[in-house]
Design an enzyme around this catalytic site. Structure first.
Site, PDB file in Angstrom:
ATOM      1  N   TYR A 160       0.836  -1.201   0.000  1.00  0.00           N
ATOM      2  CA  TYR A 160       0.000   0.000   0.000  1.00  0.00           C
ATOM      3  C   TYR A 160       0.873   1.254   0.000  1.00  0.00           C
ATOM      4  O   TYR A 160       0.697   2.154  -0.825  1.00  0.00           O
ATOM      5  CB  TYR A 160      -0.893  -0.047   1.240  1.00  0.00           C
ATOM      6  N   ALA A 162       4.077   1.658  -0.762  1.00  0.00           N
ATOM      7  CA  ALA A 162       4.926   1.807  -1.953  1.00  0.00           C
ATOM      8  C   ALA A 162       4.113   2.345  -3.122  1.00  0.00           C
ATOM      9  O   ALA A 162       4.567   3.222  -3.863  1.00  0.00           O
ATOM     10  CB  ALA A 162       5.564   0.466  -2.308  1.00  0.00           C
ATOM     11  N   LYS A 164       1.409   4.152  -2.907  1.00  0.00           N
ATOM     12  CA  LYS A 164       1.034   5.544  -2.620  1.00  0.00           C
ATOM     13  C   LYS A 164       2.236   6.477  -2.803  1.00  0.00           C
ATOM     14  O   LYS A 164       2.089   7.607  -3.267  1.00  0.00           O
ATOM     15  CB  LYS A 164       0.471   5.663  -1.202  1.00  0.00           C
TER      16      LYS A 164
HETATM   17  N1  LIG Z   1      -9.729   5.712   4.901  1.00  0.00           N
HETATM   18  C1  LIG Z   1      -8.499   6.110   5.185  1.00  0.00           C
HETATM   19  O1  LIG Z   1      -8.080   6.155   6.354  1.00  0.00           O
HETATM   20  C2  LIG Z   1      -7.567   6.530   4.082  1.00  0.00           C
HETATM   21  C3  LIG Z   1      -6.374   7.161   4.450  1.00  0.00           C
HETATM   22  C4  LIG Z   1      -5.486   7.550   3.460  1.00  0.00           C
HETATM   23  C5  LIG Z   1      -5.806   7.355   2.121  1.00  0.00           C
HETATM   24  N2  LIG Z   1      -6.968   6.748   1.797  1.00  0.00           N
HETATM   25  C6  LIG Z   1      -7.231   6.564   0.362  1.00  0.00           C
HETATM   26  O2  LIG Z   1      -8.441   7.196   0.010  1.00  0.00           O
HETATM   27  C7  LIG Z   1      -9.042   6.519  -1.089  1.00  0.00           C
HETATM   28  C8  LIG Z   1     -10.494   6.188  -0.756  1.00  0.00           C
HETATM   29  O3  LIG Z   1     -10.512   5.285   0.326  1.00  0.00           O
HETATM   30  P1  LIG Z   1     -11.754   5.115   1.307  1.00  0.00           P
HETATM   31  O4  LIG Z   1     -11.212   5.106   2.681  1.00  0.00           O
HETATM   32  O5  LIG Z   1     -12.834   6.071   0.938  1.00  0.00           O
HETATM   33  O6  LIG Z   1     -12.139   3.614   0.969  1.00  0.00           O
HETATM   34  P2  LIG Z   1     -13.516   2.915   0.578  1.00  0.00           P
HETATM   35  O7  LIG Z   1     -13.210   1.477   0.610  1.00  0.00           O
HETATM   36  O8  LIG Z   1     -14.634   3.451   1.389  1.00  0.00           O
HETATM   37  O9  LIG Z   1     -13.737   3.380  -0.945  1.00  0.00           O
HETATM   38  C9  LIG Z   1     -12.905   2.937  -1.986  1.00  0.00           C
HETATM   39  C10 LIG Z   1     -13.744   2.863  -3.249  1.00  0.00           C
HETATM   40  O10 LIG Z   1     -12.878   2.507  -4.342  1.00  0.00           O
HETATM   41  C11 LIG Z   1     -13.572   1.570  -5.148  1.00  0.00           C
HETATM   42  N3  LIG Z   1     -12.626   0.756  -5.908  1.00  0.00           N
HETATM   43  C12 LIG Z   1     -11.743  -0.162  -5.436  1.00  0.00           C
HETATM   44  N4  LIG Z   1     -11.078  -0.744  -6.451  1.00  0.00           N
HETATM   45  C13 LIG Z   1     -11.565  -0.185  -7.595  1.00  0.00           C
HETATM   46  C14 LIG Z   1     -11.292  -0.374  -8.971  1.00  0.00           C
HETATM   47  N5  LIG Z   1     -10.380  -1.280  -9.398  1.00  0.00           N
HETATM   48  N6  LIG Z   1     -11.954   0.381  -9.880  1.00  0.00           N
HETATM   49  C15 LIG Z   1     -12.884   1.282  -9.471  1.00  0.00           C
HETATM   50  N7  LIG Z   1     -13.201   1.496  -8.182  1.00  0.00           N
HETATM   51  C16 LIG Z   1     -12.548   0.771  -7.251  1.00  0.00           C
HETATM   52  C17 LIG Z   1     -14.359   0.726  -4.152  1.00  0.00           C
HETATM   53  O11 LIG Z   1     -15.411   0.013  -4.794  1.00  0.00           O
HETATM   54  C18 LIG Z   1     -14.838   1.778  -3.169  1.00  0.00           C
HETATM   55  O12 LIG Z   1     -16.085   2.323  -3.551  1.00  0.00           O
HETATM   56  C19 LIG Z   1      -8.171   5.279  -1.356  1.00  0.00           C
HETATM   57  O13 LIG Z   1      -7.281   5.561  -2.425  1.00  0.00           O
HETATM   58  C20 LIG Z   1      -7.405   5.120  -0.060  1.00  0.00           C
HETATM   59  O14 LIG Z   1      -6.184   4.450  -0.243  1.00  0.00           O
HETATM   60  C21 LIG Z   1      -7.859   6.330   2.737  1.00  0.00           C
END
Ligand SMILES: NC(=O)c1ccc[n+]([C@@H]2O[C@H](COP(=O)([O-])OP(=O)(O)OC[C@H]3O[C@@H](n4cnc5c(N)ncnc54)[C@H](O)[C@@H]3O)[C@@H](O)[C@H]2O)c1
Length: 258
Positions: A160, A162, A164
């Site tokens: 994850y 790497a 990012k």
């Molecule tokens: N939640 C956290 O603490 C956090 C922290 C830092 C970064 N992020 C990043 O924020 C972003 C959103 O995460 P979140 O927490 O809202 O997660 P989440 O799981 O609620 O939402 C992620 C969404 O991405 C969609 N998705 C996954 N693979 C896909 C694909 N191949 N094609 C199209 N859609 C796809 C999923 O269906 C889901 O709706 C991610 O990139 C995550 O790495 C999240």
């Protein structure tokens, strides 16, 4: 600069990951700011639900069922967005997945799956959006979603973190290459945010996971999807017209790198 700098009326945005969490909150907020929002997700039903919620609130949205690891599907969504309103102003690459395994336990298949979604999925979104924006000659804003994982060596987060970190490098490189076309490219590196990705199902498990993160934050809390959506709105809008190649860290102060 007047507050209207945040107004996205007449603009067109694509948001990937729009079915859930940060992507859903972003799609809703960009629509509230006036944009026509194309809600894209692998979860087609979720994408439709987000688009329907936006329409119910009086906004403009269209759902797209797509897999960000498929360049052809991203290209089709970019094309559809341009045909719908004649322009593409904002590409928010938010879709992502989580995976935890130690370095020693990481299998090729884990690495490929996370790399394909969290890096190549963002690369395809950046490439297709930048091509469309350059062809239109209207400039635009591309936002990528990194993570606080870029600032730590958190055990278990090799794949994850790497991917990012690579997203950050993509963001900087692209910003340097397309700035002359009036296209800005910035990354967001959120701290812990309450979404399906960080859901711990039971209240006790949630408390155990969130408490140390809250304690490390000078603000004493973890994030909500809307905290990150507002960061995306800032980078998507003219309010950040002098900002490119940067990493914005809405993380409650958990990490404070230079
Ligand atoms: N939640 C956290 O603490 C956090 C922290 C830092 C970064 N992020 C990043 O924020 C972003 C959103 O995460 P979140 O927490 O809202 O997660 P989440 O799981 O609620 O939402 C992620 C969404 O991405 C969609 N998705 C996954 N693979 C896909 C694909 N191949 N094609 C199209 N859609 C796809 C999923 O269906 C889901 O709706 C991610 O990139 C995550 O790495 C999240």
């Amino acid at each position: 600069m007047p507050l209207t700098a945040y107004d996205l009326t007449g603009r067109t945005a694509i948001v990937t990951g729009a079915a859930s969490g940060i992507g859903r909150a972003t799609a809703v907020l960009l629509a509230e700011a006036g944009a026509t929002v194309h809600c894209a997700d692998l979860d087609g039903e979720g994408a439709r639900a987000t688009a329907a919620a936006i329409a119910d609130a009086g906004g403009s949205a269209r759902p797209h069922h797509l897999d960000v690891t498929r360049r052809d599907q991203i290209a089709a969504a970019v094309d559809a967005a341009r045909r719908h309103t004649g322009r593409l102003d904002v590409m928010a690459n938010i879709a992502g997945i989580m995976h935890t395994s130690t370095v020693l336990e990481t299998a090729d298949a884990d690495l490929d799956r996370v790399w394909n979604t969290n890096f190549k999925g963002v690369l395809y979104g950046c490439q297709e959006a930048a091509r469309a924006m350059i062809a239109a000659g209207t400039g635009g804003s591309i936002v990528t979603m990194a993570s606080g994982a870029i600032d730590t060596g958190a055990p278990g987060l090799l794949c994850y973190g790497a991917a990012k970190a690579a997203v950050v490098q993509l963001t900087r490189t692209l910003a340097g290459e397309v700035g002359r076309h009036g296209i800005r490219v910035n990354a967001i590196a959120p701290g812990w945010v309450r979404t399906a990705m960080t859901d711990r199902h039971t209240a006790e498990a949630r408390r155990q996971a969130e408490e140390p993160m809250s304690r490390r934050s000078p603000l004493g809390r973890v994030g909500e999807p809307e905290d990150i959506a507002h960061a995306v709105l800032h980078l998507a809008s003219d309010a950040s017209s002098f900002t490119t190649g940067q990493i914005l860290r809405p993380n409650g102060g958990v990490a404070m790198p230079w």
